[in-house]
Design an enzyme around this catalytic site. Structure first.
Site, PDB file in Angstrom:
ATOM      1  N   GLY A  25       3.942  -1.125  -8.673  1.00 37.16           N
ATOM      2  CA  GLY A  25       3.922  -0.322  -7.454  1.00 37.16           C
ATOM      3  C   GLY A  25       5.280   0.104  -6.930  1.00 37.16           C
ATOM      4  O   GLY A  25       5.411   1.147  -6.294  1.00 37.16           O
TER       5      GLY A  25
ATOM      6  N   GLU B  15       9.986  -3.775  -3.226  1.00 38.90           N
ATOM      7  CA  GLU B  15       8.530  -3.942  -3.267  1.00 38.90           C
ATOM      8  C   GLU B  15       7.827  -2.690  -2.759  1.00 38.90           C
ATOM      9  O   GLU B  15       8.366  -1.983  -1.908  1.00 38.90           O
ATOM     10  CB  GLU B  15       8.138  -5.053  -2.287  1.00 38.90           C
ATOM     11  CG  GLU B  15       8.133  -6.435  -2.861  1.00 38.90           C
ATOM     12  CD  GLU B  15       6.801  -6.786  -3.488  1.00 38.90           C
ATOM     13  OE1 GLU B  15       6.052  -5.867  -3.914  1.00 38.90           O
ATOM     14  OE2 GLU B  15       6.513  -7.983  -3.569  1.00 38.90           O
ATOM     15  N   ASP B  16       6.590  -2.488  -3.204  1.00 40.74           N
ATOM     16  CA  ASP B  16       5.788  -1.404  -2.645  1.00 40.74           C
ATOM     17  C   ASP B  16       5.214  -1.769  -1.282  1.00 40.74           C
ATOM     18  O   ASP B  16       5.335  -1.027  -0.321  1.00 40.74           O
ATOM     19  CB  ASP B  16       4.660  -0.985  -3.611  1.00 40.74           C
ATOM     20  CG  ASP B  16       3.784  -2.151  -4.072  1.00 40.74           C
ATOM     21  OD1 ASP B  16       4.062  -3.314  -3.731  1.00 40.74           O
ATOM     22  OD2 ASP B  16       2.801  -1.886  -4.795  1.00 40.74           O
TER      23      ASP B  16
ATOM     24  N   ASP C  71       1.712  -7.520   2.066  1.00 41.00           N
ATOM     25  CA  ASP C  71       0.376  -7.677   2.643  1.00 41.00           C
ATOM     26  C   ASP C  71       0.255  -9.114   3.169  1.00 41.00           C
ATOM     27  O   ASP C  71       0.813  -9.414   4.223  1.00 41.00           O
ATOM     28  CB  ASP C  71      -0.639  -7.345   1.538  1.00 41.00           C
ATOM     29  CG  ASP C  71      -2.064  -7.238   2.016  1.00 41.00           C
ATOM     30  OD1 ASP C  71      -2.273  -6.760   3.139  1.00 41.00           O
ATOM     31  OD2 ASP C  71      -2.981  -7.637   1.278  1.00 41.00           O
TER      32      ASP C  71
ATOM     33  N   LYS D 275       2.284  -4.425   6.115  1.00 35.47           N
ATOM     34  CA  LYS D 275       1.040  -4.598   6.890  1.00 35.47           C
ATOM     35  C   LYS D 275       1.127  -5.960   7.581  1.00 35.47           C
ATOM     36  O   LYS D 275       0.521  -6.937   7.117  1.00 35.47           O
ATOM     37  CB  LYS D 275      -0.176  -4.573   5.953  1.00 35.47           C
ATOM     38  CG  LYS D 275      -0.537  -3.210   5.420  1.00 35.47           C
ATOM     39  CD  LYS D 275      -1.986  -3.162   4.937  1.00 35.47           C
ATOM     40  CE  LYS D 275      -2.083  -3.372   3.460  1.00 35.47           C
ATOM     41  NZ  LYS D 275      -3.422  -3.060   2.902  1.00 35.47           N
TER      42      LYS D 275
ATOM     43  N   PHE E 163      -6.363   0.147   3.268  1.00 26.59           N
ATOM     44  CA  PHE E 163      -5.992   0.123   1.855  1.00 26.59           C
ATOM     45  C   PHE E 163      -5.397   1.477   1.506  1.00 26.59           C
ATOM     46  O   PHE E 163      -6.019   2.511   1.704  1.00 26.59           O
ATOM     47  CB  PHE E 163      -7.184  -0.204   0.954  1.00 26.59           C
ATOM     48  CG  PHE E 163      -6.760  -0.500  -0.453  1.00 26.59           C
ATOM     49  CD1 PHE E 163      -6.318  -1.776  -0.805  1.00 26.59           C
ATOM     50  CD2 PHE E 163      -6.756   0.496  -1.420  1.00 26.59           C
ATOM     51  CE1 PHE E 163      -5.884  -2.055  -2.102  1.00 26.59           C
ATOM     52  CE2 PHE E 163      -6.325   0.234  -2.720  1.00 26.59           C
ATOM     53  CZ  PHE E 163      -5.890  -1.046  -3.063  1.00 26.59           C
ATOM     54  N   VAL E 164      -4.170   1.477   1.015  1.00 23.30           N
ATOM     55  CA  VAL E 164      -3.464   2.733   0.766  1.00 23.30           C
ATOM     56  C   VAL E 164      -3.126   2.906  -0.708  1.00 23.30           C
ATOM     57  O   VAL E 164      -2.978   1.927  -1.448  1.00 23.30           O
ATOM     58  CB  VAL E 164      -2.171   2.841   1.614  1.00 23.30           C
ATOM     59  CG1 VAL E 164      -2.494   2.937   3.095  1.00 23.30           C
ATOM     60  CG2 VAL E 164      -1.224   1.675   1.356  1.00 23.30           C
TER      61      VAL E 164
ATOM     62  N   ASP F 125      -1.702   1.839  -6.414  1.00 21.96           N
ATOM     63  CA  ASP F 125      -2.905   2.217  -7.152  1.00 21.96           C
ATOM     64  C   ASP F 125      -4.166   1.623  -6.564  1.00 21.96           C
ATOM     65  O   ASP F 125      -4.121   0.730  -5.721  1.00 21.96           O
ATOM     66  CB  ASP F 125      -2.792   1.712  -8.598  1.00 21.96           C
ATOM     67  CG  ASP F 125      -2.996   0.203  -8.678  1.00 21.96           C
ATOM     68  OD1 ASP F 125      -2.327  -0.519  -7.924  1.00 21.96           O
ATOM     69  OD2 ASP F 125      -3.842  -0.244  -9.468  1.00 21.96           O
TER      70      ASP F 125
ATOM     71  N   ARG G  62      -1.570   6.433  -8.551  1.00 25.99           N
ATOM     72  CA  ARG G  62      -0.135   6.119  -8.440  1.00 25.99           C
ATOM     73  C   ARG G  62       0.699   7.388  -8.359  1.00 25.99           C
ATOM     74  O   ARG G  62       1.780   7.415  -7.790  1.00 25.99           O
ATOM     75  CB  ARG G  62       0.345   5.322  -9.665  1.00 25.99           C
ATOM     76  CG  ARG G  62      -0.194   3.912  -9.755  1.00 25.99           C
ATOM     77  CD  ARG G  62       0.600   3.119 -10.793  1.00 25.99           C
ATOM     78  NE  ARG G  62      -0.104   1.940 -11.246  1.00 25.99           N
ATOM     79  CZ  ARG G  62      -0.108   0.768 -10.609  1.00 25.99           C
ATOM     80  NH1 ARG G  62       0.565   0.630  -9.484  1.00 25.99           N
ATOM     81  NH2 ARG G  62      -0.770  -0.254 -11.102  1.00 25.99           N
TER      82      ARG G  62
HETATM   83  P1  5GP Z   1       0.289  -9.852  -1.099  1.00 24.66           P
HETATM   84  O1  5GP Z   1      -1.041 -10.164  -0.469  1.00 24.66           O
HETATM   85  O2  5GP Z   1       0.661 -10.903  -2.105  1.00 24.66           O
HETATM   86  O3  5GP Z   1       1.346  -9.617  -0.051  1.00 24.66           O
HETATM   87  O4  5GP Z   1       0.101  -8.486  -1.850  1.00 24.66           O
HETATM   88  C1  5GP Z   1      -0.134  -8.475  -3.215  1.00 24.66           C
HETATM   89  C2  5GP Z   1      -0.309  -7.112  -3.773  1.00 24.66           C
HETATM   90  O5  5GP Z   1      -1.532  -6.575  -3.306  1.00 24.66           O
HETATM   91  C3  5GP Z   1       0.718  -6.055  -3.438  1.00 24.66           C
HETATM   92  O6  5GP Z   1       1.913  -6.169  -4.149  1.00 24.66           O
HETATM   93  C4  5GP Z   1      -0.076  -4.839  -3.874  1.00 24.66           C
HETATM   94  O7  5GP Z   1      -0.021  -4.704  -5.271  1.00 24.66           O
HETATM   95  C5  5GP Z   1      -1.484  -5.200  -3.447  1.00 24.66           C
HETATM   96  N1  5GP Z   1      -1.822  -4.540  -2.172  1.00 24.66           N
HETATM   97  C6  5GP Z   1      -1.870  -5.047  -0.931  1.00 24.66           C
HETATM   98  N2  5GP Z   1      -2.227  -4.124  -0.033  1.00 24.66           N
HETATM   99  C7  5GP Z   1      -2.423  -2.980  -0.741  1.00 24.66           C
HETATM  100  C8  5GP Z   1      -2.813  -1.644  -0.385  1.00 24.66           C
HETATM  101  O8  5GP Z   1      -3.058  -1.278   0.769  1.00 24.66           O
HETATM  102  N3  5GP Z   1      -2.887  -0.748  -1.409  1.00 24.66           N
HETATM  103  C9  5GP Z   1      -2.631  -1.070  -2.706  1.00 24.66           C
HETATM  104  N4  5GP Z   1      -2.739  -0.121  -3.629  1.00 24.66           N
HETATM  105  N5  5GP Z   1      -2.253  -2.322  -3.075  1.00 24.66           N
HETATM  106  C10 5GP Z   1      -2.157  -3.254  -2.097  1.00 24.66           C
HETATM  107 MG    MG Z   2      -1.625  -3.429  -7.317  1.00 20.59          MG
END
Ligand code: 5GP
Ligand code: MG
Length: 173
Positions: A42, A96-97, A100, A128, A149-150, A156, A162
């Protein structure tokens, strides 16, 4: 599933914000070399665009991790690609993208710290904060977004979307 228009963050807004982030990063790190570690997949486009706005000497490496939440546990984070450049004593910036729950990034930062970088900072395009479980705070945040969810600009849904130039919310039909 369908992509909601207009985008939550336009392509122009992304590029303008990256310019501001690069300015902040340069001010904080001075002209000293920076090791940029992009979190795949991402973070790919964000890292590529940010890198081109930075004028200090920069190296680029990649990391890839996936988070699996266990039934009772805090979940495990499996790393499938690890930086090949030695980061010991370096100023490291993780790119990072999206932040969450923070599970993946928290685990990655813990493991990267074991390499003893001189400095470890985190830059995320999207944040977020309402979803956060792990107490992690990025040093640089592009945009704080609501709990949607984006997709797009590297993000993706099952490997789709993407390539969209902007960030869009995704909703079931
Ligand atoms: P974490 O919960 O560990 O912070 O997030 C793990 C991963 O969940 C992120 O790196 C990303 O790949 C995916 N993710 C979380 N929120 C979103 C979202 O809104 N859209 C997308 N495409 N991926 C997300
Ligand atoms: Mg992902």
């Amino acid at each position: 599933m369908h992509v909601i228009d207009p985008p939550l963050v336009s392509a122009a807004a992304i590029q303008a914000r990256i310019g501001e982030l690069a300015f902040e990063i340069e001010a904080d790190f001075g002209g000293s070399p920076l090791a940029l570690v992009c979190v795949l997949k991402g973070g790919l486009f964000f890292a590529a665009d940010l890198l081109r706005q930075l004028s200090m000497p920069v190296s680029l490496d990649f990391i890839r991790a996936q988070s699996y939440a266990g039934r009772h546990s805090k979940g495990t984070v499996e790393v499938s690609l690890w930086p090949s450049i030695p980061l010991h004593g370096e100023a490291v910036l993780i790119v990072e993208d999206i932040l969450d729950t923070g599970r993946t990034t928290d685990a990655l930062m813990t493991r990267l710290r074991e390499l003893r970088p001189a400095r470890l900072a985190l830059c995320t395009l999207l944040d977020k904060p309402s979803r956060r479980i792990f107490p992690i705070k990025a040093d640089y945040v592009g945009f704080t977004i609501p709990d949607r969810f984006v997709v797009g600009y590297g993000l993706d849904c099952d490997e789709r979307y993407r390539n969209l130039p902007a960030i869009h919310a995704l909703e079931p039909d």
